[in-house]
Motif scaffolding. Structure first.
Motif, short mmCIF file in Angstrom:
data_model
loop_
_atom_site.label_atom_id
_atom_site.label_comp_id
_atom_site.label_asym_id
_atom_site.label_seq_id
_atom_site.Cartn_x
_atom_site.Cartn_y
_atom_site.Cartn_z
N VAL A 138 45.66 0.75 -32.19
CA VAL A 138 46.96 0.14 -31.93
C VAL A 138 47.00 -1.21 -32.66
O VAL A 138 45.97 -1.73 -33.09
CB VAL A 138 47.23 -0.05 -30.43
N ALA A 139 48.18 -1.78 -32.80
CA ALA A 139 48.30 -3.01 -33.58
C ALA A 139 49.59 -3.74 -33.22
O ALA A 139 50.39 -3.27 -32.41
CB ALA A 139 48.30 -2.69 -35.08
N LEU A 140 49.75 -4.91 -33.85
CA LEU A 140 51.01 -5.65 -33.80
C LEU A 140 51.46 -5.96 -32.38
O LEU A 140 52.56 -5.63 -31.96
CB LEU A 140 52.11 -4.88 -34.54
N ALA A 141 50.57 -6.62 -31.64
CA ALA A 141 50.94 -7.06 -30.29
C ALA A 141 51.65 -8.41 -30.37
O ALA A 141 51.09 -9.38 -30.89
CB ALA A 141 49.69 -7.18 -29.42
N PHE A 142 52.87 -8.46 -29.87
CA PHE A 142 53.69 -9.67 -29.94
C PHE A 142 54.21 -10.04 -28.56
O PHE A 142 54.71 -9.19 -27.82
CB PHE A 142 54.87 -9.49 -30.88
N LEU A 200 40.04 -21.12 -36.35
CA LEU A 200 40.31 -21.28 -34.92
C LEU A 200 39.67 -20.19 -34.07
O LEU A 200 39.82 -20.19 -32.85
CB LEU A 200 41.83 -21.28 -34.68
N GLY A 201 38.96 -19.28 -34.70
CA GLY A 201 38.25 -18.25 -33.95
C GLY A 201 38.77 -16.87 -34.23
O GLY A 201 39.81 -16.66 -34.86
N ARG A 202 38.01 -15.90 -33.74
CA ARG A 202 38.32 -14.49 -33.99
C ARG A 202 39.68 -14.12 -33.41
O ARG A 202 40.06 -14.56 -32.33
CB ARG A 202 37.23 -13.61 -33.37
N CYS A 203 40.39 -13.28 -34.15
CA CYS A 203 41.68 -12.79 -33.68
C CYS A 203 41.95 -11.46 -34.38
O CYS A 203 41.03 -10.77 -34.80
CB CYS A 203 42.78 -13.82 -33.95
N ALA A 204 43.21 -11.10 -34.52
CA ALA A 204 43.63 -9.94 -35.30
C ALA A 204 44.52 -10.43 -36.43
O ALA A 204 44.91 -11.60 -36.47
CB ALA A 204 44.37 -8.93 -34.41
N ALA A 205 44.86 -9.55 -37.34
CA ALA A 205 45.69 -9.95 -38.47
C ALA A 205 47.05 -10.46 -38.01
O ALA A 205 47.65 -11.34 -38.64
CB ALA A 205 45.86 -8.79 -39.45
N GLU A 206 47.56 -9.91 -36.90
CA GLU A 206 48.84 -10.35 -36.34
C GLU A 206 48.59 -10.93 -34.96
O GLU A 206 47.92 -10.30 -34.12
CB GLU A 206 49.83 -9.19 -36.24
N ILE A 207 49.15 -12.12 -34.72
CA ILE A 207 48.92 -12.81 -33.45
C ILE A 207 50.23 -13.40 -32.94
O ILE A 207 51.19 -13.59 -33.69
CB ILE A 207 47.88 -13.96 -33.60
N SER A 208 50.24 -13.68 -31.64
CA SER A 208 51.26 -14.53 -31.03
C SER A 208 50.56 -15.75 -30.46
O SER A 208 49.48 -15.63 -29.87
CB SER A 208 52.01 -13.80 -29.92
N VAL A 209 51.18 -16.91 -30.62
CA VAL A 209 50.68 -18.15 -30.02
C VAL A 209 51.86 -18.80 -29.32
O VAL A 209 52.85 -19.17 -29.96
CB VAL A 209 50.07 -19.10 -31.06
N VAL A 210 51.77 -18.94 -27.99
CA VAL A 210 52.89 -19.45 -27.20
C VAL A 210 52.37 -20.43 -26.16
O VAL A 210 51.23 -20.31 -25.68
CB VAL A 210 53.65 -18.31 -26.50
N TYR A 211 53.22 -21.40 -25.83
CA TYR A 211 52.88 -22.31 -24.72
C TYR A 211 53.22 -21.62 -23.41
O TYR A 211 54.31 -21.05 -23.24
CB TYR A 211 53.65 -23.62 -24.82
N ASN A 212 52.27 -21.66 -22.45
CA ASN A 212 52.47 -21.05 -21.15
C ASN A 212 52.52 -22.14 -20.08
O ASN A 212 51.51 -22.78 -19.78
CB ASN A 212 51.32 -20.07 -20.85
N ALA A 213 53.72 -22.37 -19.53
CA ALA A 213 53.90 -23.45 -18.56
C ALA A 213 53.16 -23.16 -17.26
O ALA A 213 52.71 -24.10 -16.58
CB ALA A 213 55.39 -23.65 -18.29
N TYR A 214 53.03 -21.91 -16.90
CA TYR A 214 52.34 -21.56 -15.65
C TYR A 214 50.89 -22.02 -15.68
O TYR A 214 50.37 -22.56 -14.70
CB TYR A 214 52.43 -20.05 -15.44
N LEU A 215 50.21 -21.85 -16.82
CA LEU A 215 48.82 -22.28 -16.96
C LEU A 215 48.69 -23.66 -17.59
O LEU A 215 47.59 -24.22 -17.60
CB LEU A 215 48.04 -21.27 -17.82
N ASP A 216 49.79 -24.20 -18.12
CA ASP A 216 49.75 -25.44 -18.90
C ASP A 216 48.72 -25.32 -20.01
O ASP A 216 47.87 -26.19 -20.22
CB ASP A 216 49.44 -26.65 -18.02
N ARG A 217 48.79 -24.21 -20.72
CA ARG A 217 47.88 -23.92 -21.82
C ARG A 217 48.65 -23.23 -22.95
O ARG A 217 49.69 -22.61 -22.73
CB ARG A 217 46.74 -22.99 -21.37
#
Length: 349
Positions: free
Chosen positions: A311-315, A251-268
């Motif tokens: 730095v790491a572990l952004a949630f 799904l593309g470049r990221c970091a070892a730890e990620i958050s994936v959330v639905y954002n109603a403001y952007l509808d994305r």
């Protein structure tokens, strides 16, 4: 029909909003900890942490603190706590009520076996989800082969069933093995984000290949979450799925730890992580949970101590969002034993 990649998210502002409260009890004080994912359980939030350092005047082990001082203390490979106040992220983290041992000190909820302990294996929770009163918690088994470095090796990913009322955690075993997802020749982290949609769970993973880390996505029927063979892996954005993890698309470049959330403001759907050494927050957007995810928006403004290299572990903690997600709140970690730092990220259309 496959939808086109969206434009990179636009940012109105980013600001630091504080650091986690340094909790303490009669026999202990929290020096610092890693992790801090939050999981909604009814109207409460369950926070799970990985490496945690407590000072304890009765312990003989000495460790190095943030300023280079020598501290007596003990390590926990993991721990968990209820947030009693959900009005804001900083207030919630200041009210954490840890599962504790008989002395009142925070304790591990994921327990390594004696052999794992002898081999230096620690169990780090990633993310999870509540189903029918229990939390299914994904976790990593890691080893630090060189105690003098930050060089951790992932030995596999597992799953546990956590009873949030009793604080009891049962590790799922399959064919007498806890490791439901082996490392695949790289560093595979399964369960960094778990999302429920109808009768399926969508489970994000990341895979490191050298310096590159890419995201993967699996789905599983909720009633078969503990069956590794029931997981299917995304092979294209239509979407199509395969029972073979080797078929999963990147799904593309990221970091070892990620958050994936639905954002109603952007509808994305937003994928959020940090570039640790650049000390930048990265945000990518997608029209659906399975993508495609567009290019990164990179954001400076991650405050850290001068001696910290990364730095790491952004949630993301979506339950504290404002205005349908126009402003979202994020925690991240610094090494060398410190408290989580909080950011407020405000987006614009």
């Amino acid at each position: 029909m496959t939808r086109s990649r969206p434009e990179p998210p636009k940012v109105a502002s980013i600001r630091q909003v504080g650091s986690a409260h340094a909790a303490q009890g009669d026999q202990w004080a929290l020096v610092g900890q890693d992790g801090g994912q939050s999981i909604r359980v009814g109207d409460r939030s369950l926070f799970v942490f990985s490496d945690t350092l407590l000072t304890d005047p009765r312990a003989g082990r000495r460790v190095t603190g943030p300023g280079g001082q020598r501290l007596s203390g003990i390590f926990l490979g993991n721990c968990a706590a209820w947030a009693r106040d959900d009005s804001s992220l900083d207030e919630a983290m200041a009210s954490l009520d840890y599962w504790s041992d008989d002395s009142g000190r925070p304790r591990e909820i994921l327990h390594p076996t004696p052999l794992e302990t002898a081999c230096g294996v620690r169990l780090w929770p990633t993310h999870g989800i509540e189903v029918d009163g229990h939390v299914w918690l994904y976790y990593l088994g890691v080893q630090q082969l060189d105690p003098g470095s930050w060089g951790f090796t992932t030995v596999g990913s597992g799953l546990a069933r956590f009873d949030p009322d009793r604080g009891a955690c049962e590790r799922v075993r399959h064919d007498d093995e806890w490791c439901l997802w082996p490392h695949l020749g790289g560093s595979l982290h399964v369960g960094g984000q778990v999302v429920r949609r109808d009768d399926h769970l969508f489970v994000f993973a990341t895979l490191r290949d050298g310096a590159y880390v890419g995201a993967r996505l699996a789905r599983v029927p909720i009633d078969r979450i503990a069956v590794p063979e029931a997981y299917e892996y995304l092979v294209d954005h239509t979407p199509r799925w395969s029972p073979r993890i080797d078929d999963a698309i990147d799904l593309g470049r990221c970091a070892a730890e990620i958050s994936v959330v639905y954002n109603a403001y952007l509808d994305r759907w937003l994928m959020i992580y940090v570039d640790g050494f650049a000390k930048q927050l990265c945000v990518r957007a997608a029209p659906e949970i399975w993508g495609p995810y567009g290019d990164e928006t990179r954001i400076d403004g991650l405050s850290c101590r001068p001696e910290v290299d990364f730095v790491a572990l952004a949630f993301v903690h979506p339950q504290y969002s404002q205005n349908d997600g126009q402003t979202i709140f994020i925690s991240y970690c610094q090494p060398m034993f410190t408290q989580n730092t909080f950011l407020a990220l405000t987006l614009r259309r």
